[in-house]
Scaffold this active site. Structure first.
Site, mmCIF file in Angstrom:
data_model
loop_
_atom_site.group_PDB
_atom_site.id
_atom_site.type_symbol
_atom_site.label_atom_id
_atom_site.label_comp_id
_atom_site.label_asym_id
_atom_site.label_seq_id
_atom_site.Cartn_x
_atom_site.Cartn_y
_atom_site.Cartn_z
ATOM 1 N N ASP A 173 0.827 -1.203 0.000
ATOM 2 C CA ASP A 173 0.000 0.000 0.000
ATOM 3 C C ASP A 173 0.870 1.265 0.000
ATOM 4 O OD1 ASP A 173 -1.997 1.897 0.584
ATOM 5 O OD2 ASP A 173 -3.038 0.520 1.930
ATOM 6 N N HIS A 182 -0.496 4.544 -0.029
ATOM 7 C CA HIS A 182 -1.229 5.747 0.383
ATOM 8 C C HIS A 182 -0.500 6.421 1.549
ATOM 9 C CE1 HIS A 182 -4.307 3.522 -1.883
ATOM 10 N NE2 HIS A 182 -4.725 4.727 -2.226
HETATM 11 C C1 B12 Z 1 -4.748 9.697 -3.277
HETATM 12 C C2 B12 Z 1 -5.211 8.278 -3.479
HETATM 13 C C3 B12 Z 1 -4.366 7.416 -4.178
HETATM 14 C C4 B12 Z 1 -2.970 7.792 -4.626
HETATM 15 C C5 B12 Z 1 -2.017 7.677 -3.390
HETATM 16 C C6 B12 Z 1 -0.865 8.651 -3.478
HETATM 17 C C7 B12 Z 1 -0.018 8.620 -2.236
HETATM 18 N N1 B12 Z 1 1.253 8.271 -2.405
HETATM 19 O O1 B12 Z 1 -0.505 8.845 -1.138
HETATM 20 C C8 B12 Z 1 -2.685 6.715 -5.727
HETATM 21 C C9 B12 Z 1 -3.102 7.255 -7.081
HETATM 22 C C10 B12 Z 1 -1.253 6.207 -5.812
HETATM 23 C C11 B12 Z 1 -3.664 5.622 -5.319
HETATM 24 C C12 B12 Z 1 -3.538 4.309 -5.741
HETATM 25 C C13 B12 Z 1 -4.465 3.316 -5.455
HETATM 26 N N2 B12 Z 1 -5.641 3.475 -4.801
HETATM 27 CO CO1 B12 Z 1 -6.157 5.115 -3.884
HETATM 28 N N3 B12 Z 1 -6.936 6.632 -3.148
HETATM 29 C C14 B12 Z 1 -6.495 7.851 -2.995
HETATM 30 C C15 B12 Z 1 -7.600 8.704 -2.325
HETATM 31 C C16 B12 Z 1 -8.282 9.526 -3.437
HETATM 32 C C17 B12 Z 1 -7.154 9.641 -1.225
HETATM 33 C C18 B12 Z 1 -6.304 8.979 -0.127
HETATM 34 C C19 B12 Z 1 -5.889 10.055 0.836
HETATM 35 O O2 B12 Z 1 -4.798 10.587 0.742
HETATM 36 N N4 B12 Z 1 -6.814 10.435 1.734
HETATM 37 C C20 B12 Z 1 -6.597 11.492 2.696
HETATM 38 C C21 B12 Z 1 -6.040 10.919 4.019
HETATM 39 C C22 B12 Z 1 -5.889 12.068 5.025
HETATM 40 O O3 B12 Z 1 -6.996 10.004 4.521
HETATM 41 P P1 B12 Z 1 -6.678 8.470 4.799
HETATM 42 O O4 B12 Z 1 -5.565 8.011 3.935
HETATM 43 O O5 B12 Z 1 -7.967 7.739 4.722
HETATM 44 O O6 B12 Z 1 -6.143 8.434 6.302
HETATM 45 C C23 B12 Z 1 -6.948 8.875 7.383
HETATM 46 C C24 B12 Z 1 -7.900 7.802 7.915
HETATM 47 O O7 B12 Z 1 -8.083 6.684 7.066
HETATM 48 C C25 B12 Z 1 -7.355 7.431 9.236
HETATM 49 N N5 B12 Z 1 -6.453 6.285 9.360
HETATM 50 C C26 B12 Z 1 -5.457 5.871 8.559
HETATM 51 N N6 B12 Z 1 -4.797 4.869 9.111
HETATM 52 C C27 B12 Z 1 -5.380 4.621 10.295
HETATM 53 C C28 B12 Z 1 -5.074 3.682 11.290
HETATM 54 C C29 B12 Z 1 -5.861 3.646 12.446
HETATM 55 C C30 B12 Z 1 -5.569 2.644 13.513
HETATM 56 C C31 B12 Z 1 -6.953 4.560 12.589
HETATM 57 C C32 B12 Z 1 -7.822 4.485 13.785
HETATM 58 C C33 B12 Z 1 -7.241 5.489 11.599
HETATM 59 C C34 B12 Z 1 -6.440 5.507 10.467
HETATM 60 O O8 B12 Z 1 -6.602 8.560 9.660
HETATM 61 C C35 B12 Z 1 -6.000 9.174 8.538
HETATM 62 C C36 B12 Z 1 -5.812 10.647 8.821
HETATM 63 O O9 B12 Z 1 -7.048 11.281 9.016
HETATM 64 C C37 B12 Z 1 -8.541 7.591 -1.740
HETATM 65 C C38 B12 Z 1 -10.028 7.967 -1.645
HETATM 66 C C39 B12 Z 1 -10.303 8.795 -0.440
HETATM 67 N N7 B12 Z 1 -11.052 9.843 -0.636
HETATM 68 O O10 B12 Z 1 -9.833 8.466 0.676
HETATM 69 C C40 B12 Z 1 -8.290 6.437 -2.704
HETATM 70 C C41 B12 Z 1 -8.476 5.013 -2.213
HETATM 71 C C42 B12 Z 1 -7.870 4.859 -0.827
HETATM 72 N N8 B12 Z 1 -7.688 4.247 -3.192
HETATM 73 C C43 B12 Z 1 -8.229 3.118 -3.495
HETATM 74 C C44 B12 Z 1 -7.668 2.162 -4.389
HETATM 75 C C45 B12 Z 1 -8.538 0.961 -4.724
HETATM 76 C C46 B12 Z 1 -6.407 2.344 -4.962
HETATM 77 C C47 B12 Z 1 -5.705 1.394 -5.919
HETATM 78 C C48 B12 Z 1 -5.796 -0.097 -5.557
HETATM 79 C C49 B12 Z 1 -6.269 1.679 -7.318
HETATM 80 C C50 B12 Z 1 -5.724 0.787 -8.414
HETATM 81 N N9 B12 Z 1 -6.577 -0.124 -8.867
HETATM 82 O O11 B12 Z 1 -4.586 0.910 -8.790
HETATM 83 C C51 B12 Z 1 -4.253 1.900 -5.868
HETATM 84 C C52 B12 Z 1 -3.420 1.165 -4.810
HETATM 85 C C53 B12 Z 1 -1.960 1.479 -4.964
HETATM 86 C C54 B12 Z 1 -1.177 0.932 -3.817
HETATM 87 N N10 B12 Z 1 -0.331 -0.050 -4.090
HETATM 88 O O12 B12 Z 1 -1.335 1.371 -2.699
HETATM 89 C C55 B12 Z 1 -9.555 2.910 -2.778
HETATM 90 C C56 B12 Z 1 -9.493 1.867 -1.688
HETATM 91 C C57 B12 Z 1 -10.774 1.098 -1.674
HETATM 92 C C58 B12 Z 1 -10.923 0.117 -0.597
HETATM 93 N N11 B12 Z 1 -10.105 0.047 0.433
HETATM 94 O O13 B12 Z 1 -11.882 -0.593 -0.679
HETATM 95 C C59 B12 Z 1 -9.917 4.371 -2.326
HETATM 96 C C60 B12 Z 1 -10.730 4.459 -1.018
HETATM 97 C C61 B12 Z 1 -10.723 5.007 -3.485
HETATM 98 C C62 B12 Z 1 -12.073 4.363 -3.681
HETATM 99 N N12 B12 Z 1 -13.143 4.936 -3.158
HETATM 100 O O14 B12 Z 1 -12.173 3.342 -4.302
HETATM 101 N N13 B12 Z 1 -4.658 6.122 -4.534
#
Ligand code: B12
Length: 145
Positions: free
Chosen positions: A18, A20
């Protein structure tokens, strides 16, 4: 008597293949500001890397992030590996988007708990909620971190 208030140590990172990175950075800053000592392994972290870092830093908990949907596969066996490495009972928590798509979270949580995770959190869990949960898990109620 001077009581030294040692900071609780967290090992954090994004598991498996992953990449992200944004949430991980936010959590690093939020946990650090909340007074934890944080060992941040970044993205693409293997179970073995979390465990080695936890041993080296004498960590109080391991915080696993998984965003890309493969969390269940990536987390399987981690509790057993911790036990084998001498980290019996270390709190293991996981959050992010830990499974593919939308699934009933109670069922997801049960599966992760059955795997040996102490807590599993749903998508969109705020850093403040995460910090509260860690404080509770690490029995820090009332403690100034
Ligand atoms: C930007 C992004 C990408 C970028 C990442 C760039 C980078 N280096 O960061 C790129 C384009 C590379 C990417 C790729 C992929 N992505 Co993407 N991506 C996103 C996106 C749009 C935003 C992620 C983000 O930065 N969010 C902002 C941060 C602040 O939020 P967060 O990461 O969720 O973290 C917060 C919480 O989750 C929480 N949290 C995190 N960890 C933990 C741990 C604990 C214990 C707790 C309590 C809370 C917690 O706290 C964090 C801070 O607030 C999301 C959709 C979305 N809106 O979230 C999809 C998303 C995460 N991606 C997704 C997918 C499927 C992929 C790919 C598999 C797509 C593909 N087929 O290639 C690939 C995987 C690549 C890989 N090997 O990882 C899906 C995951 C779906 C799922 N889990 O069912 C999402 C949700 C989009 C969707 N709706 O389908 N992605």
């Amino acid at each position: 008597m001077i009581v030294e208030n040692k900071k609780k140590v967290l090992v954090i990172g994004v598991i498996g293949a992953d990449v992200h990175a944004v949430g991980n950075k936010i959590l690093y800053h939020a946990f650090t500001e909340a007074g934890f000592e944080v060992v941040n392994l970044g993205v693409m972290v293997s179970q073995e890397e979390y465990i080695a870092a936890a041993i080296e830093s004498a960590a109080d908990a391991i915080v696993v992030s998984s965003l890309y949907g493969q969390g269940e596969l990536d987390c399987r066996g981690m509790r057993q590996k911790c036990d084998e490495a001498g980290l019996k009972g270390i709190p293991l928590v996981v959050g992010g988007n830990i499974v593919i798509g939308k699934q009933k979270f109670e069922e997801v949580e049960k599966r992760f708990k059955d795997m040996g995770f102490d807590r599993a959190f749903p998508p969109g869990t705020a850093p403040e909620t995460t910090i509260e949960a860690l404080r509770e898990l690490l029995h820090m109620d009332g403690e100034q971190v």
